[in-house]
Each structure stands twice: as C-alpha cells, then as structure tokens.
Design a protein around this motif. Structure first.
Motif, PDB file in Angstrom:
ATOM      1  N   PHE A  99       0.830  -1.201   0.000  1.00  0.00           N
ATOM      2  CA  PHE A  99       0.000   0.000   0.000  1.00  0.00           C
ATOM      3  C   PHE A  99       0.870   1.259   0.000  1.00  0.00           C
ATOM      4  N   LYS A 100       1.889   1.282   0.855  1.00  0.00           N
ATOM      5  CA  LYS A 100       2.747   2.474   0.929  1.00  0.00           C
ATOM      6  C   LYS A 100       3.571   2.636  -0.339  1.00  0.00           C
ATOM      7  N   ARG A 101       4.018   1.517  -0.919  1.00  0.00           N
ATOM      8  CA  ARG A 101       4.812   1.607  -2.145  1.00  0.00           C
ATOM      9  C   ARG A 101       3.984   2.186  -3.297  1.00  0.00           C
ATOM     10  N   ILE A 102       2.700   1.832  -3.390  1.00  0.00           N
ATOM     11  CA  ILE A 102       1.863   2.280  -4.500  1.00  0.00           C
ATOM     12  C   ILE A 102       1.274   3.665  -4.257  1.00  0.00           C
ATOM     13  N   THR A 103       0.850   3.959  -3.013  1.00  0.00           N
ATOM     14  CA  THR A 103       0.183   5.242  -2.737  1.00  0.00           C
ATOM     15  C   THR A 103       1.109   6.286  -2.128  1.00  0.00           C
ATOM     16  N   GLY A 104       2.232   5.827  -1.573  1.00  0.00           N
ATOM     17  CA  GLY A 104       3.147   6.753  -0.917  1.00  0.00           C
ATOM     18  C   GLY A 104       2.763   7.055   0.523  1.00  0.00           C
ATOM     19  N   GLU A 105       1.701   6.417   1.040  1.00  0.00           N
ATOM     20  CA  GLU A 105       1.212   6.660   2.396  1.00  0.00           C
ATOM     21  C   GLU A 105       0.836   5.341   3.061  1.00  0.00           C
ATOM     22  N   THR A 106       0.748   5.362   4.376  1.00  0.00           N
ATOM     23  CA  THR A 106       0.227   4.196   5.086  1.00  0.00           C
ATOM     24  C   THR A 106      -1.299   4.190   4.971  1.00  0.00           C
ATOM     25  N   PRO A 107      -1.934   3.043   5.161  1.00  0.00           N
ATOM     26  CA  PRO A 107      -3.402   3.002   5.099  1.00  0.00           C
ATOM     27  C   PRO A 107      -4.079   3.981   6.067  1.00  0.00           C
ATOM     28  N   LEU A 108      -3.564   4.094   7.288  1.00  0.00           N
ATOM     29  CA  LEU A 108      -4.179   4.988   8.278  1.00  0.00           C
ATOM     30  C   LEU A 108      -4.038   6.453   7.881  1.00  0.00           C
ATOM     31  N   THR A 109      -2.870   6.802   7.335  1.00  0.00           N
ATOM     32  CA  THR A 109      -2.678   8.178   6.865  1.00  0.00           C
ATOM     33  C   THR A 109      -3.603   8.486   5.701  1.00  0.00           C
ATOM     34  N   TYR A 110      -3.736   7.538   4.806  1.00  0.00           N
ATOM     35  CA  TYR A 110      -4.631   7.722   3.659  1.00  0.00           C
ATOM     36  C   TYR A 110      -6.067   7.913   4.134  1.00  0.00           C
TER      37      TYR A 110
END
Length: 289
Positions: free
Chosen positions: A272-283
């Motif tokens: 998730f972080k590699r694709i979006t640049g963020e952690t799930p909780l931050t997103y």
C-alpha cells in the motif's frame, strides 16, 4: 407438465395495459421449482449461486443473463444459506404473450422476431449469456426504475427499453454463437472475475481454466490491454479497492487487507505504501479531511 413443477400464471403479475412486470429480488430457498406462461429475462445483479433450469444446474455470478422460454421450469438458489450476508440478487423482466405479439410487430428484423416468437412457443432452448460492457445491466436498471416510479410517458419509455433489451440480448447471443466477440470480449470478463473475487487467492492458472486461454496468451493480453503484467494489475486493483474501503467504511485495516486478498497485514502495509506513498491509516485520515 410434470406435476412436481409449480406453475406461475400471468394474472399474478400483469396488471397494466403494457403487460410487463419488472422486479429486483433477493433469491432464497422458498420459491419452488416452477414454470410460467410468460417469457422471462433474468439478470444476475449481485452475488453468486446456482440456476436450476430445465435439466441443468448452472453456476451463476454477476453479469449473467438468462432468457427463459414459456413453459421451461427453473429456480435460482443462492450459494449460501446466509442470504443476508451473501445475497443473490436478480432483476426479472416478465413479458406477457400479448406484449410479445406487439413487440414482434414493431421489431423490423425478421430473425429477431422469429426468435422472440419461438421463445414464446417454447420452440428453442433457454438462453444464457454474459453481459457485454454492462449494456444489459444498464437496461435492466432503467426498466426497474421506470416501473417503480410511473411518470408521464412511462408506457412508451418501457416499450422502448424492452425493445432495446431484446435486440441487445439477441446481438450478444449472435456474437456468442458465431464467435465474433474476440479477445477483447473474453478479456473484459477476466477483468470482471478479478474485480469480483479479490478476497480469494487468484492465480493465472485459475484464469486460464475459466477462460480457455493459455497462461501465455492471458499474460500477453494483460500487457496489451492494461499495460501491466497480471501480478502488477492485480496488486494495483487490490490497493485501489482497499482505498475505496478505507474512505467509505469503518473496517479495521486488518479486515480491509483480508477483504482485498491479503492474508498478511505487513505485506499489505508494504505494498500500500509503495503504491500510494502513504500508510493506510494516513490515507484514511487525509481522505476524510
């Protein structure tokens, strides 16, 4: 007709002058194996299960359409007894024989008219096709909305929509019979299968088994139509679905990871972080502010 087959008669359904009935129902185990004295178009809108039709048992999933001739016995059954959590939802469009005659007088193409009349006379087998580009689904939804809220011109609108449904279905049936759909048609349903089964372990061999294409062919199709390899496309699709769930639900991250096919939460976090640049909780936090 076999005495064990329940007969549903037209007078139970048709009250309007148009002789058309459309509904959206959740299938259960209460309706008996039955036949009817009208023509029926049944579209699988959600869920999975089985269609017991004539002598066959057909596994069903979203996007499948059945055209059931007059007198052919059938019944839908959900895959799970827990219908509240795993519903099988069907749109049904019923045609009285009077409407069939009106439609056959309106439709210009002789082949389509002949097919419609043959269905009414139980002279052809039932039809089973997969909806191409969601055209049939759109028509079913429009038919249901138009019958649910009657407005000025509803009868004319419904008649037009029914004609479109018959012609669209016949076109797709013709393509299926003559092998005209080509690779893009098959690939569309590979993508639909992925979208509907993200919570499962999906391998290239599963897609090969379901589509009839070799794994090598499927790999080339992914590169041609998506610009990605199979594994990269599936990974991005899972993360895309997880983003939707993070925004729209209160589910814990661990449950969302499971719903989109990740059994290991740490792996989900990493991808998730590699694709979006963020952690799930931050997103999730940013999407809600």
């Amino acid at each position: 007709m076999n005495s064990s087959v329940h007969l549903l008669k037209s007078e139970l359904f048709f009250n309007s002058d148009l002789k058309l009935f459309v509904n959206r129902c959740t299938e259960d185990f209460n309706l008996p194996f039955h036949a009817h004295d009208f023509l029926e178009y049944s579209f699988v809108a959600e869920g999975a299960g089985f269609h017991h039709i004539d002598q066959d048992i057909v596994p069903v999933q979203k996007g499948m359409l059945f055209v059931i001739p007059v007198g052919v016995p059938h019944v839908f059954r959900p895959a799970s007894s827990n219908v509240s959590e795993h519903p099988l939802i069907i749109y049904n469009c019923l045609f009285h024989t009077e409407l069939i005659h009106k439609l056959s007088a309106t439709i210009q193409e002789k082949d389509i008219r002949s097919h419609l009349i043959a269905l009414a006379k139980n002279e052809v087998p039932y039809v089973c096709i997969s909806d191409q580009n969601r055209q049939i689904e759109e028509l079913m939804v429009k038919l249901y909305r138009e019958t649910s809220v009657a407005e000025i011109g509803s009868s004319s609108m419904l008649f037009t929509l029914v004609c479109q449904l018959i012609i669209t279905t016949y076109r797709q049936l013709h393509q299926k019979r003559h092998g005209e759909q080509g690779p893009s048609f098959d690939f569309e349903y590979i993508l639909q299968y992925l979208d509907q089964h993200l919570d499962m372990r999906i391998r290239m061999s599963d897609l090969s088994h379901r589509s009839g294409w070799s794994e090598k062919q499927i790999g080339r199709m992914f590169l041609s139509y998506t610009g990605q390899t199979f594994s990269a496309y599936l990974q991005h699709l899972r993360i895309q679905k997880s983003c939707e769930l993070l925004k729209s639900s209160q589910h814990k991250v661990s449950l969302i990871a499971e719903l989109v096919g990740y059994r290991d939460v740490d792996t989900f976090y990493t991808i998730f972080k590699r694709i979006t640049g963020e952690t799930p909780l931050t997103y999730r936090k940013k999407s809600r502010t």
